[in-house]
Design a protein around this motif. Structure first.
Motif, PDB file in Angstrom:
ATOM      1  N   LYS A 102     -10.298   3.114  -0.217  1.00 45.24           N
ATOM      2  CA  LYS A 102      -9.966   3.331  -1.621  1.00 45.24           C
ATOM      3  C   LYS A 102      -8.579   3.948  -1.753  1.00 45.24           C
ATOM      4  N   GLU A 103      -8.267   4.828  -0.810  1.00 51.85           N
ATOM      5  CA  GLU A 103      -6.958   5.469  -0.825  1.00 51.85           C
ATOM      6  C   GLU A 103      -5.975   4.639   0.012  1.00 51.85           C
ATOM      7  N   THR A 110      -9.248   0.604  -7.225  1.00 52.10           N
ATOM      8  CA  THR A 110     -10.556   0.644  -7.881  1.00 52.10           C
ATOM      9  C   THR A 110     -11.586   0.043  -6.935  1.00 52.10           C
ATOM     10  N   LYS A 126      -3.312   5.449   1.393  1.00 56.56           N
ATOM     11  CA  LYS A 126      -2.813   6.185   2.561  1.00 56.56           C
ATOM     12  C   LYS A 126      -3.704   5.959   3.778  1.00 56.56           C
ATOM     13  N   GLU A 149       3.853   5.389  -2.866  1.00 54.27           N
ATOM     14  CA  GLU A 149       3.034   6.272  -3.718  1.00 54.27           C
ATOM     15  C   GLU A 149       2.073   5.490  -4.619  1.00 54.27           C
ATOM     16  N   ARG A 150       1.468   4.479  -4.076  1.00 54.18           N
ATOM     17  CA  ARG A 150       0.510   3.675  -4.839  1.00 54.18           C
ATOM     18  C   ARG A 150      -0.718   4.510  -5.189  1.00 54.18           C
ATOM     19  N   LYS A 151      -1.237   4.276  -6.369  1.00 48.58           N
ATOM     20  CA  LYS A 151      -2.430   5.003  -6.814  1.00 48.58           C
ATOM     21  C   LYS A 151      -3.658   4.457  -6.092  1.00 48.58           C
ATOM     22  N   ASN A 152      -4.754   5.199  -6.177  1.00 49.67           N
ATOM     23  CA  ASN A 152      -5.995   4.773  -5.537  1.00 49.67           C
ATOM     24  C   ASN A 152      -6.461   3.436  -6.090  1.00 49.67           C
ATOM     25  N   TYR A 194       0.795  -1.229   0.000  1.00 46.29           N
ATOM     26  CA  TYR A 194       0.000   0.000   0.000  1.00 46.29           C
ATOM     27  C   TYR A 194       0.828   1.281   0.000  1.00 46.29           C
TER      28      TYR A 194
END
Length: 132
Positions: A86-87, A77, A89, A72-75, A69
């Motif tokens: 979803k985020e 789906t 962070k 800098e993983r993207k959100n 996680y």
């Protein structure tokens, strides 16, 4: 590898199979309890928080969570309307590893590995020399 090294140390230091069978789980319980997986770091009493830093499972758990996680993983789906995680962070915050450093987890696990293997070697060396 670290758990295997601890097992080697316990096996080398034990005088019999019965002792090793007892000592293994006794050492594993605090390691798991203070890993941060079952109980978060903030809920551990202040006078016991130092034990969390001695738990190799903590660094493994933190490293896995950060590699999945973090970085800098993207959100993620999400097909539903309400999606609290979803985020990535938020996942890191919920698991209390948002300030963790992946490289530090690798370094600490490597140090645990080297120290436990060295101790196992020294115990075996001492046993061999004392039997001569």
């Amino acid at each position: 590898l670290v758990a295997q090294s601890l097992g080697l140390l316990i096996g080398a230091a034990s005088t019999s199979l019965q002792v090793a069978t007892f000592v293994g789980p006794v050492t594993a319980i605090p390691v798991l309890l203070f890993s941060g997986f079952f109980v978060s770091f903030d809920t551990i009493p202040k006078y016991l928080q130092w034990m969390s830093y001695m738990s190799y499972v903590r660094y493994g758990f933190e490293g896995v969570i950060l590699s999945i996680y973090g970085l800098e993983r993207k959100n993620l789906t999400c097909n539903t309307e309400f999606c609290p995680f979803k985020e990535p962070k938020k996942v890191l915050q919920e698991l209390d590893v948002q300030d963790g450093k992946l490289y530090m987890d690798f370094i600490v696990l490597g140090i645990f590995f080297i120290i436990l293997r060295l101790l196992a070697y020294l115990v075996l060396r001492y046993k061999v020399k004392s039997e001569r």
